[in-house]
Structures are given as structure tokens and as C-alpha cells.
Design a protein around this motif. Structure first.
Motif, PDB file in Angstrom:
ATOM      1  N   PRO A  66       0.833  -1.206   0.000  1.00 24.81           N
ATOM      2  CA  PRO A  66       0.000   0.000   0.000  1.00 24.81           C
ATOM      3  C   PRO A  66       0.866   1.254   0.000  1.00 24.81           C
ATOM      4  O   PRO A  66       1.870   1.339   0.711  1.00 24.81           O
ATOM      5  CB  PRO A  66      -0.802  -0.125   1.301  1.00 24.81           C
ATOM      6  CG  PRO A  66      -0.820  -1.588   1.600  1.00 24.81           C
ATOM      7  CD  PRO A  66       0.514  -2.101   1.123  1.00 24.81           C
ATOM      8  N   GLY A  70      -2.254   6.580  -0.528  1.00 30.50           N
ATOM      9  CA  GLY A  70      -3.484   5.873  -0.857  1.00 30.50           C
ATOM     10  C   GLY A  70      -3.749   5.706  -2.333  1.00 30.50           C
ATOM     11  O   GLY A  70      -4.851   5.307  -2.726  1.00 30.50           O
ATOM     12  N   SER A  71      -2.770   5.966  -3.205  1.00 27.27           N
ATOM     13  CA  SER A  71      -2.992   5.825  -4.644  1.00 27.27           C
ATOM     14  C   SER A  71      -3.145   4.356  -5.030  1.00 27.27           C
ATOM     15  O   SER A  71      -2.529   3.464  -4.436  1.00 27.27           O
ATOM     16  CB  SER A  71      -1.828   6.426  -5.429  1.00 27.27           C
ATOM     17  OG  SER A  71      -1.753   7.818  -5.260  1.00 27.27           O
ATOM     18  N   ARG A  72      -3.943   4.146  -6.061  1.00 24.67           N
ATOM     19  CA  ARG A  72      -4.101   2.832  -6.662  1.00 24.67           C
ATOM     20  C   ARG A  72      -3.203   2.759  -7.886  1.00 24.67           C
ATOM     21  O   ARG A  72      -3.123   3.705  -8.670  1.00 24.67           O
ATOM     22  CB  ARG A  72      -5.571   2.625  -7.057  1.00 24.67           C
ATOM     23  CG  ARG A  72      -5.903   1.276  -7.643  1.00 24.67           C
ATOM     24  CD  ARG A  72      -7.425   1.116  -7.713  1.00 24.67           C
ATOM     25  NE  ARG A  72      -8.029   2.214  -8.476  1.00 24.67           N
ATOM     26  CZ  ARG A  72      -8.335   2.151  -9.768  1.00 24.67           C
ATOM     27  NH1 ARG A  72      -8.063   1.049 -10.469  1.00 24.67           N
ATOM     28  NH2 ARG A  72      -8.893   3.170 -10.376  1.00 24.67           N
ATOM     29  N   PRO A  86      -6.805   9.075  -4.139  1.00 27.34           N
ATOM     30  CA  PRO A  86      -8.174   9.266  -3.645  1.00 27.34           C
ATOM     31  C   PRO A  86      -8.501  10.750  -3.573  1.00 27.34           C
ATOM     32  O   PRO A  86      -7.600  11.597  -3.582  1.00 27.34           O
ATOM     33  CB  PRO A  86      -8.109   8.645  -2.249  1.00 27.34           C
ATOM     34  CG  PRO A  86      -6.684   8.825  -1.822  1.00 27.34           C
ATOM     35  CD  PRO A  86      -5.869   8.678  -3.079  1.00 27.34           C
ATOM     36  N   ALA A  97       0.283  13.933  -1.470  1.00 30.02           N
ATOM     37  CA  ALA A  97       0.076  12.487  -1.391  1.00 30.02           C
ATOM     38  C   ALA A  97       0.581  11.791  -2.647  1.00 30.02           C
ATOM     39  O   ALA A  97       1.249  10.745  -2.570  1.00 30.02           O
ATOM     40  CB  ALA A  97      -1.410  12.194  -1.177  1.00 30.02           C
ATOM     41  N   ASP A 101       3.633   8.994  -3.198  1.00 33.12           N
ATOM     42  CA  ASP A 101       3.380   7.691  -3.825  1.00 33.12           C
ATOM     43  C   ASP A 101       4.260   7.490  -5.052  1.00 33.12           C
ATOM     44  O   ASP A 101       4.778   6.392  -5.291  1.00 33.12           O
ATOM     45  CB  ASP A 101       1.905   7.581  -4.207  1.00 33.12           C
ATOM     46  CG  ASP A 101       1.001   7.468  -2.982  1.00 33.12           C
ATOM     47  OD1 ASP A 101       1.522   7.262  -1.876  1.00 33.12           O
ATOM     48  OD2 ASP A 101      -0.226   7.578  -3.152  1.00 33.12           O
TER      49      ASP A 101
END
Length: 421
Positions: A66, A70-72, A86, A97, A101
């Protein structure tokens, strides 16, 4: 006793299709929330001229834990890597954020000899679909039948962007907000231009990425006409657009549509694709195959920015969000961008070498600089200084490369983010 089979999903007529599109187009609410998506070309440092095998990438990314912001992580059809963050409370939080990432992902890739190149189009490698997904194979076939195979394949496998997702805002402001998002398009295409070459050929355009999008079917990829009813205009656009894919309800496979059949004609029964009328799921799937530069999805997707190395992509995200969400900056940007409204092709070809586009860009960036969050002010100031010189991030990459050679440009885009940390 076994369970009874599920009843077939009822087909929709034109009125029902229109209702489904309009009720999901825009969602009223306050502005301020920002979502960012960052795409990048994936490159093997030892062999930058060849694409990284699909299985190697998927195996590597499966081991990335993860991410702190919080990025996918997902992959585009040509192996481009995408980070989708997100929704965040403001653009400064969203950028911070996504920066974290990207840095963690870059470190994980570097351990395997791979790197991210933040360029709007692949300057070196020819288009090639790596994804085995049925959807992308069917898209490639549809583009071939539609007469734009090369542009379609290039779009899917050789382009990258930074996408800014913003709330729709209060309903009584939708018309002005959507119109401004479109009016800013040519200005921000020129400001963000960072794709000076594609597939081994110097493009001659400041944004080869936008050139590629312009070569696609404009009924699917062109701007939505804007007026007093953005929801109705989106529904009209979607109904007129040709259906690209139909999913087989039994297998779930995406099958290409080989005729130019609009969603309206399908819903009206003129051409019953797949031997049936469209269902609600078909309508929703059709909307995912429409790629206008501003796409309503309850919120607004701003899709017309080239991705660019640090510090340019954070500045581009900050400028876009600020010019649409800050009311004073929005008014100033509306006035500054009005003289060049609709000049999408000129913006991609000429960029800020065009005097009118440069004047509009300086006006818009100045408005953003006065309202942007403090943590992004230096990035935006640097972008403004670049624009005042009639230059864009692509010019900075070319300067770092010292040549227009596609290999040198690709490598320069890899190294710029590292040098700016």
C-alpha cells in the motif's frame, strides 16, 4: 431445489437511456475536493528502446505494498503506469500524497532496473498493445474499422497525462463552470505541452499527445458543446457517439462494434447490437468509451493536460484546480482565455510560441499564482516564468536532453524528476 435463473435485464428505449445519462452526469455539492491521476511511460534503463514485458510489470507491481498517499496502481494497454489518488481536501493535499506515492513507486521500480518517464507521448518506441484484456483488443479492432487505427493505438499505448478531477459544484453554477473548463483547454494544452516527439519521429508539434487525440473520432474524443445545459449537452453527445464495444452478457467479453452505430440508434431499435436493446449496464459501459477533454462523471474529469516531470505536473494540477475552484481566479481566467477559446489544434501545434496563446497563458497563470496554496506557489511561479518565455515543460525536457533525438528525450524525462528532488 436450485435457484431460479435471474430474469433477463430489460432493454432501454431512448428516453430511458437519456434519463440514465442525465441523472449521473453531474452531482451537486461544494467545490474543494481534488483527485489526481498521474500516468507515466515505463522504461527499462538498460534497454530504453524496447517495451517492458507485461508479465514482468504485473509481477513487480503485485509486490508493491500500500502506498502512503493511498494511490491505486494500474497499467494502461501499452504498459504505462498510472497512479490514481483518492479525493483529497484541496489540491495541495492531493499533490503531496501523489508525490509521496510516485517517489515510493519509483524506488521500487528502480530496484528492478525500471524507471518512470513523465512525458505526454512516447518519443522513441512505436505503439504496441501489451495488455491481454479483451476490452483493449476490441478497442483496437474498433479503431481499425473506424479508420483511425494508428491514432487509436498510439492513444492507448503511447500517451500519458496528469488528470485533475474536481467536484461539479452547485447546480446553478454548472453551465459557467463546465464552459470555463472547456475555455481553459487550449491555454492549458499549450502550457502543459510536454510531448515534442512520438514513436521515434520528431513531431513538429508542442503536444504530440494532443495531436494524437485530435486525429481520433471527434464524435467520441472531441469537446462537448457547452451552453446553458451541460447535463443535456452531455446526454446529446453520448447518444450521438458511435458505440465502440458491447459486452457479451454470457461471457462478459467485450466485442467490437464494426458499424458506425450511435447509442441513439441502438436504443431506438434501428440497429439492435448483439441482437438486443441496450441495458443500463450497456449505457454505463458506453460512457467509459467516450473520451472528451472534459468528461462529466458526477464530477469533472479534466483530461487535456500532458504529464510532465517535476516540478511541472504539480504546478499544472495546482493551476487547473485553482482556476476552476477559486472564484476570483476563475473570473480572471475566463477573461484571459476568451480570445483563444476553441483553438485546440493551434495550442497543440504551436504552443506558447503563439502570441495570443502566450498572453492568455500568462494571464491565467498569474491569476492562479495569486490564489494557489502556499506550498505550491514556487512550482506555479516557475511555470509562469517558463510561459513568459514562450516555453512549456517540453522545452525544458529538450534543453535537458541537449538534442531532439528521441532516445535522449526519453532519458532526459526520466532523470529530470530525480534531479529536482
Amino acid at each position: 431445489m436450485g435457484a431460479a435463473p435471474a430474469p433477463p435485464t430489460a432493454g432501454l428505449d431512448v428516453d430511458a437511456v437519456t434519463h440514465r445519462i442525465t441523472r449521473t452526469a453531474l452531482r451537486p455539492g461544494p467545490v474543494g475536493s481534488v483527485g489526481l491521476e498521474l500516468e507515466a511511460l515505463l522504461v527499462e534503463r538498460a534497454h530504453p528502446g524496447r517495451r517492458v514485458p507485461w508479465d514482468r510489470v504485473t509481477d513487480l507491481l503485485a509486490g508493491v505494498g500500500p502506498l502512503p498517499g493511498g494511490s491505486r496502481i494500474t497499467l494502461e494497454p501499452g504498459g504505462q503506469v498510472e497512479l490514481s489518488g483518492p479525493p483529497a481536501d484541496g489540491v495541495a493535499t492531493a499533490v503531496a500524497a501523489l508525490r509521496a506515492d510516485r517517489a515510493l513507486l519509483a524506488d521500487a521500480l528502480a530496484a528492478d532496473g525500471l524507471a518512470l518517464a513523465l512525458l505526454g507521448s512516447d518519443p522513441l518506441r512505436p505503439p504496441q498493445r501489451l495488455s491481454p484484456a479483451h476490452r483493449y483488443a476490441a478497442m483496437e479492432e474498433h479503431f481499425t474499422v473506424a479508420g483511425c487505427r494508428d491514432a487509436g493505438l498510439s492513444m492507448m499505448t503511447g500517451t500519458a497525462s496528469v488528470q485533475v478531477n474536481l467536484e461539479a459544484g452547485p447546480a446553478d453554477g454548472w453551465a459557467a463552470r463546465v464552459a470555463l473548463a472547456h475555455r481553459l483547454g487550449p491555454v492549458l494544452v499549450a502550457v502543459s505541452a510536454c510531448s515534442p516527439a512520438a514513436a521515434g519521429r520528431p513531431g513538429g508539434w508542442r503536444s504530440c499527445r494532443q495531436q494524437i487525440w485530435g486525429d481520433l473520432d471527434q464524435a467520441r474524443c472531441g469537446p462537448v458543446l457547452t451552453g446553458d445545459d451541460p447535463v443535456g449537452e452531455w446526454a446529446a453527445y453520448a447518444l450521438a457517439a458511435p458505440v465502440m464495444l458491447v459486452r457479451d452478457p454470457t461471457t462478459g467479453r467485450s466485442e467490437p462494434v464494426r458499424t458506425r452505430t450511435s447509442l441513439r440508434d441502438w436504443a431506438a431499435g434501428i440497429t439492435p447490437l448483439g441482437g438486443r436493446a441496450p441495458t443500463a449496464d450497456d449505457v454505463d459501459y458506453h460512457l467509459t468509451t467516450l473520451f472528451p477533454p472534459v468528461r462529466p462523471r458526477g464530477y469533472l474529469e479534466i483530461r487535456y493536460l500532458d504529464v510532465a516531470p517535476e516540478p511541472w505536473w504539480p504546478a499544472l494540477a495546482a493551476v487547473t484546480a485553482t482556476l476552476l475552484d477559486d472564484p476570483v481566479a476563475a473570473d480572471r481566467a475566463a477573461a484571459a482565455s476568451a480570445p483563444v477559446a476553441g483553438r485546440w489544434s493551434d495550442a497543440a501545434c504551436l504552443g506558447l510560441a503563439d502570441a495570443a496563446l502566450r498572453t492568455a497563458a500568462v494571464g491565467c497563470l498569474s491569476a492562479a499564482l495569486d490564489a494557489v496554496p502556499d506550498g505550491l506557489r514556487d512550482d506555479v511561479a516557475g511555470l509562469l516564468a517558463l510561459a513568459e518565455q514562450g516555453r512549456s515543460p517540453g522545452d525544458a525536457v529538450l534543453a535537458a536532453a541537449g538534442t531532439a533525438d528521441p532516445l535522449a528525450v526519453l532519458c532526459a524525462a526520466i532523470d529530470l524528476p530525480e534531479a529536482s528532488r
